[in-house]
Motif scaffolding. Structure first.
Motif, PDB file in Angstrom:
ATOM      1  N   GLY A 128       0.824  -1.208   0.000  1.00 47.43           N
ATOM      2  CA  GLY A 128       0.000   0.000   0.000  1.00 47.43           C
ATOM      3  C   GLY A 128       0.862   1.263   0.000  1.00 47.43           C
ATOM      4  N   ASP A 129       0.276   2.352  -0.511  1.00 47.55           N
ATOM      5  CA  ASP A 129       1.070   3.584  -0.670  1.00 47.55           C
ATOM      6  C   ASP A 129       1.350   4.310   0.635  1.00 47.55           C
ATOM      7  OD1 ASP A 129      -1.647   5.648  -2.100  1.00 47.55           O
ATOM      8  OD2 ASP A 129      -1.426   4.659  -0.142  1.00 47.55           O
ATOM      9  N   ASP A 130       0.889   3.761   1.765  1.00 43.69           N
ATOM     10  CA  ASP A 130       1.326   4.313   3.049  1.00 43.69           C
ATOM     11  C   ASP A 130       2.822   4.031   3.238  1.00 43.69           C
ATOM     12  OD1 ASP A 130       0.272   1.608   5.205  1.00 43.69           O
ATOM     13  OD2 ASP A 130       0.036   1.735   3.042  1.00 43.69           O
ATOM     14  N   TRP A 131       3.343   3.129   2.410  1.00 39.52           N
ATOM     15  CA  TRP A 131       4.777   2.783   2.472  1.00 39.52           C
ATOM     16  C   TRP A 131       5.551   3.373   1.289  1.00 39.52           C
ATOM     17  CZ3 TRP A 131       6.840   0.504   6.698  1.00 39.52           C
ATOM     18  CH2 TRP A 131       5.945  -0.100   7.579  1.00 39.52           C
ATOM     19  N   LYS A 132       4.908   4.281   0.549  1.00 43.15           N
ATOM     20  CA  LYS A 132       5.508   4.799  -0.695  1.00 43.15           C
ATOM     21  C   LYS A 132       6.985   5.190  -0.513  1.00 43.15           C
ATOM     22  CE  LYS A 132       4.260   7.722  -4.634  1.00 43.15           C
ATOM     23  NZ  LYS A 132       4.430   6.502  -5.509  1.00 43.15           N
TER      24      LYS A 132
END
Ligand code: C2G
Length: 132
Positions: A93-97
């Protein structure tokens, strides 16, 4: 055969997790889900899970998009995992981008997918506590 891997806690499994796993599978033919162990969650993410690792493992193994579940025991294993399992694509998920771009140096495609809005394990716990 294109092989995909993703990592996560997957506690109180919800449709945000399913959306992620479904989209991750669409990048290949074989999806590995690395599930954070109870020790890793507590020591590294300060997360106390409602379901144990074994319970979370059996839930995620029952998802049609997932072909294999392995344990996530530390932050470093991603580099060895992508070689051990011949991974083509890493998805999260892009919370980890940006956090796992180093995997590109291992020849792995790195994809950050938009999180499903509104739902999270934390939100579920908050909502349930509100109704008490
Ligand atoms: N996710 C999502 N939408 C949500 C909630 C979660 O797309 N509403 C995704 C996260 O971005 C992640 C996966 O579902 O890709 C699992 O989420 P968590 O269980 O919260 O995983 P996390 O604790 O972020 O662990 O080494 C990586 C870590 O283990 C990731």
């Amino acid at each position: 055969m294109k092989r995909v891997i993703t990592y996560g806690t997957f506690d109180l499994l919800h449709y945000g997790h399913i959306n992620l796993l479904k989209r991750a599978k669409s990048y290949g033919d074989y999806l590995i889900a690395a599930i954070s162990t109870d020790e890793f969650n507590w020591n590294e993410k300060q997360k106390k899970c409602y379901f144990s690792y074994d319970q979370r493992k059996s839930l995620v193994e029952s998802i049609r998009y997932v072909d294999l579940v392995i344990p996530e025991e530390n932050w470093e294993q991603k580099i060895s995992d992508v070689h051990k399992y011949h991974i083509d694509t890493f998805v999260i998920g892009d919370d980890w981008k940006g956090k796992f771009d180093f995997l590109k140096d291992e020849g792995v495609e790195v994809i950050y997918l938009e999180r499903t809005p509104e739902i999270s394990t934390t939100q579920i716990k908050k909502d349930l506590n509100k109704d008490k």
